[in-house]
Design an enzyme around this catalytic site. Structure first.
Site, PDB file in Angstrom:
ATOM      1  N   ARG A 210      -9.674   0.821   8.810  1.00 13.16           N
ATOM      2  CA  ARG A 210      -9.136  -0.395   9.146  1.00 13.16           C
ATOM      3  C   ARG A 210     -10.541  -1.183   9.889  1.00 13.16           C
ATOM      4  O   ARG A 210     -10.129  -2.261  10.108  1.00 13.16           O
ATOM      5  CB  ARG A 210      -7.935  -0.243  10.118  1.00 13.16           C
ATOM      6  CG  ARG A 210      -6.895  -0.481   9.386  1.00 13.16           C
ATOM      7  CD  ARG A 210      -5.837  -1.197   9.974  1.00 13.16           C
ATOM      8  NE  ARG A 210      -4.558  -1.347   9.758  1.00 13.16           N
ATOM      9  CZ  ARG A 210      -3.465  -0.602   9.676  1.00 13.16           C
ATOM     10  NH1 ARG A 210      -3.688   0.545   9.194  1.00 13.16           N
ATOM     11  NH2 ARG A 210      -2.372  -0.905   9.827  1.00 13.16           N
TER      12      ARG A 210
ATOM     13  N   LYS B 130       0.718  -1.223  -0.088  1.00 14.59           N
ATOM     14  CA  LYS B 130       0.048   0.158   0.116  1.00 14.59           C
ATOM     15  C   LYS B 130       1.007   1.342   0.071  1.00 14.59           C
ATOM     16  O   LYS B 130       0.733   2.180  -0.783  1.00 14.59           O
ATOM     17  CB  LYS B 130      -0.869  -0.096   1.435  1.00 14.59           C
ATOM     18  CG  LYS B 130      -1.966  -1.173   1.373  1.00 14.59           C
ATOM     19  CD  LYS B 130      -2.970  -1.011   2.267  1.00 14.59           C
ATOM     20  CE  LYS B 130      -2.352  -0.997   4.048  1.00 14.59           C
ATOM     21  NZ  LYS B 130      -1.789  -2.370   4.220  1.00 14.59           N
TER      22      LYS B 130
ATOM     23  N   ARG C  88      10.800  -0.909  12.374  1.00 14.73           N
ATOM     24  CA  ARG C  88       9.570  -0.320  13.209  1.00 14.73           C
ATOM     25  C   ARG C  88       9.373  -1.464  14.086  1.00 14.73           C
ATOM     26  O   ARG C  88       9.720  -2.618  14.340  1.00 14.73           O
ATOM     27  CB  ARG C  88       8.262  -0.760  12.203  1.00 14.73           C
ATOM     28  CG  ARG C  88       8.277   0.621  11.438  1.00 14.73           C
ATOM     29  CD  ARG C  88       6.957   0.305  10.216  1.00 14.73           C
ATOM     30  NE  ARG C  88       5.853  -0.320  10.810  1.00 14.73           N
ATOM     31  CZ  ARG C  88       4.677  -0.385  10.042  1.00 14.73           C
ATOM     32  NH1 ARG C  88       4.711   0.237   8.919  1.00 14.73           N
ATOM     33  NH2 ARG C  88       3.641  -0.894  10.564  1.00 14.73           N
TER      34      ARG C  88
ATOM     35  N   ARG D 251      -0.853  -8.340  13.741  1.00 16.04           N
ATOM     36  CA  ARG D 251      -1.209  -7.340  12.497  1.00 16.04           C
ATOM     37  C   ARG D 251      -1.989  -8.265  11.479  1.00 16.04           C
ATOM     38  O   ARG D 251      -3.181  -7.844  10.934  1.00 16.04           O
ATOM     39  CB  ARG D 251      -0.312  -6.674  11.972  1.00 16.04           C
ATOM     40  CG  ARG D 251       0.487  -5.602  12.886  1.00 16.04           C
ATOM     41  CD  ARG D 251       1.766  -5.197  12.564  1.00 16.04           C
ATOM     42  NE  ARG D 251       2.163  -4.750  11.115  1.00 16.04           N
ATOM     43  CZ  ARG D 251       3.155  -4.364  10.746  1.00 16.04           C
ATOM     44  NH1 ARG D 251       4.574  -5.052  11.286  1.00 16.04           N
ATOM     45  NH2 ARG D 251       3.195  -3.964   9.332  1.00 16.04           N
TER      46      ARG D 251
ATOM     47  N   ARG E 262      11.565  -7.360   3.539  1.00 16.52           N
ATOM     48  CA  ARG E 262      11.562  -5.853   3.769  1.00 16.52           C
ATOM     49  C   ARG E 262      12.317  -5.448   4.933  1.00 16.52           C
ATOM     50  O   ARG E 262      13.276  -4.535   4.790  1.00 16.52           O
ATOM     51  CB  ARG E 262      10.213  -5.391   3.975  1.00 16.52           C
ATOM     52  CG  ARG E 262       9.984  -3.805   4.217  1.00 16.52           C
ATOM     53  CD  ARG E 262       8.392  -3.369   4.080  1.00 16.52           C
ATOM     54  NE  ARG E 262       7.992  -3.485   5.411  1.00 16.52           N
ATOM     55  CZ  ARG E 262       6.783  -3.142   5.723  1.00 16.52           C
ATOM     56  NH1 ARG E 262       5.949  -2.859   4.743  1.00 16.52           N
ATOM     57  NH2 ARG E 262       6.384  -3.108   6.980  1.00 16.52           N
TER      58      ARG E 262
HETATM   59  P1  AMP Z   1       0.544   0.490   9.368  1.00 16.67           P
HETATM   60  O1  AMP Z   1       1.723   1.730   9.380  1.00 16.67           O
HETATM   61  O2  AMP Z   1      -0.734   1.113   8.542  1.00 16.67           O
HETATM   62  O3  AMP Z   1       0.811  -0.644   9.219  1.00 16.67           O
HETATM   63  O4  AMP Z   1      -0.049   0.890  10.842  1.00 16.67           O
HETATM   64  C1  AMP Z   1       0.737   0.419  12.125  1.00 16.67           C
HETATM   65  C2  AMP Z   1       0.148   0.472  13.327  1.00 16.67           C
HETATM   66  O5  AMP Z   1      -0.526   1.706  13.652  1.00 16.67           O
HETATM   67  C3  AMP Z   1      -1.287  -0.491  13.268  1.00 16.67           C
HETATM   68  O6  AMP Z   1      -0.628  -1.738  13.158  1.00 16.67           O
HETATM   69  C4  AMP Z   1      -2.378   0.083  14.356  1.00 16.67           C
HETATM   70  O7  AMP Z   1      -1.667  -0.266  15.533  1.00 16.67           O
HETATM   71  C5  AMP Z   1      -1.865   1.587  14.048  1.00 16.67           C
HETATM   72  N1  AMP Z   1      -2.973   1.787  13.051  1.00 16.67           N
HETATM   73  C6  AMP Z   1      -2.735   2.502  11.939  1.00 16.67           C
HETATM   74  N2  AMP Z   1      -4.006   2.815  11.076  1.00 16.67           N
HETATM   75  C7  AMP Z   1      -4.842   2.411  11.902  1.00 16.67           C
HETATM   76  C8  AMP Z   1      -6.467   2.706  11.897  1.00 16.67           C
HETATM   77  N3  AMP Z   1      -6.775   3.139  10.816  1.00 16.67           N
HETATM   78  N4  AMP Z   1      -6.995   2.121  12.907  1.00 16.67           N
HETATM   79  C9  AMP Z   1      -6.467   1.648  14.153  1.00 16.67           C
HETATM   80  N5  AMP Z   1      -5.140   1.499  14.239  1.00 16.67           N
HETATM   81  C10 AMP Z   1      -4.232   1.864  13.247  1.00 16.67           C
END
Ligand code: AMP
Length: 200
Positions: free
Chosen positions: A88, A13, A139, A150, A127
């Site tokens: 999400r 993404k 991260r 996740r 990655r």
């Molecule tokens: P990402 O970078 O999109 O993989 O997001 C990393 C983490 O941020 C996720 O595992 C959640 O803990 C939090 N997070 C990001 N976007 C959301 C969302 N829309 N709703 C809830 N938690 C989020």
């Protein structure tokens, strides 16, 4: 143009969002990036989400929804945006519908990057190895245990959005397993050569 990119962790993404930013002059709005910035800055939101994020679980809907609503009111979002990692959950999608309606905005498309879950872990591990090799900071949630959480969160809470948007006839699915430039071409094709709307 207003888009949502939907897909599990490791689907690409972020990579595709960056390409869309360049091609269409719209901004990428990654809730993950926003929340990580809040953690780094030590804001009250950051304190609330730090441990949740490290575990791989999802942060509270109301907190993420408020952050997105503020962000899309900023002037640089006027030409459009790509939501990467939001919504999400179904309540987040409903909240987004409400906030867009309130602002008289519409969604052009929800693009699902469909990937073979069996190889996702491998993709993410590659990655992480690449990032380490480049000397980059990995991260907090890029570890096997958090990755499982996740993926489970995606399956249980985010995958229902595929039906949600299919029913609203805005869902476009592309093969996220193809090489990156092919995925980009497939996204361009489903967008039908659309250009960013100017002014609003
Ligand atoms: P990402 O970078 O999109 O993989 O997001 C990393 C983490 O941020 C996720 O595992 C959640 O803990 C939090 N997070 C990001 N976007 C959301 C969302 N829309 N709703 C809830 N938690 C989020």
């Amino acid at each position: 143009m207003r888009l949502i990119l939907l897909g599990p962790p490791g689907a690409g993404k972020g990579t595709q969002a960056q390409r869309l930013v360049e091609a269409h002059g719209i901004i990428q709005l990654s809730t993950g990036d926003m929340l990580r910035a809040a953690v780094r800055a030590g804001t009250s939101v950051g304190h609330k989400v730090k441990d949740i994020m490290a575990s791989g679980a999802l942060c509270p809907d109301e907190l993420v929804v408020a952050a997105v609503s503020d962000r899309i009111d900023q002037p640089d979002a006027r030409n459009g945006f790509i939501l990467d990692g939001f919504p999400r959950t179904v309540p987040q999608a409903e909240a987004l519908d409400g906030m867009l309606a309130e602002k008289s905005l519409t969604l052009d498309a929800v693009i699902e990057l469909r990937v073979d879950e069996a190889i996702l872990l491998q993709r993410i591990e590659t990655r992480i190895a690449d990032m380490k090799a480049r000397g980059e900071v990995v991260r907090a949630d890029d570890n096997p245990e958090a990755l499982k959480t996740r993926l489970a969160a995606y399956r249980a809470q985010t995958a229902p959005l595929i039906d949600y948007y299919a029913q609203r006839q805005v869902l476009r699915t592309v093969d996220g397993m193809a090489p990156i430039p092919d995925v980009t071409r497939a996204i361009d094709a489903v967008l039908g050569g659309r250009k960013a709307a100017v002014g609003g």
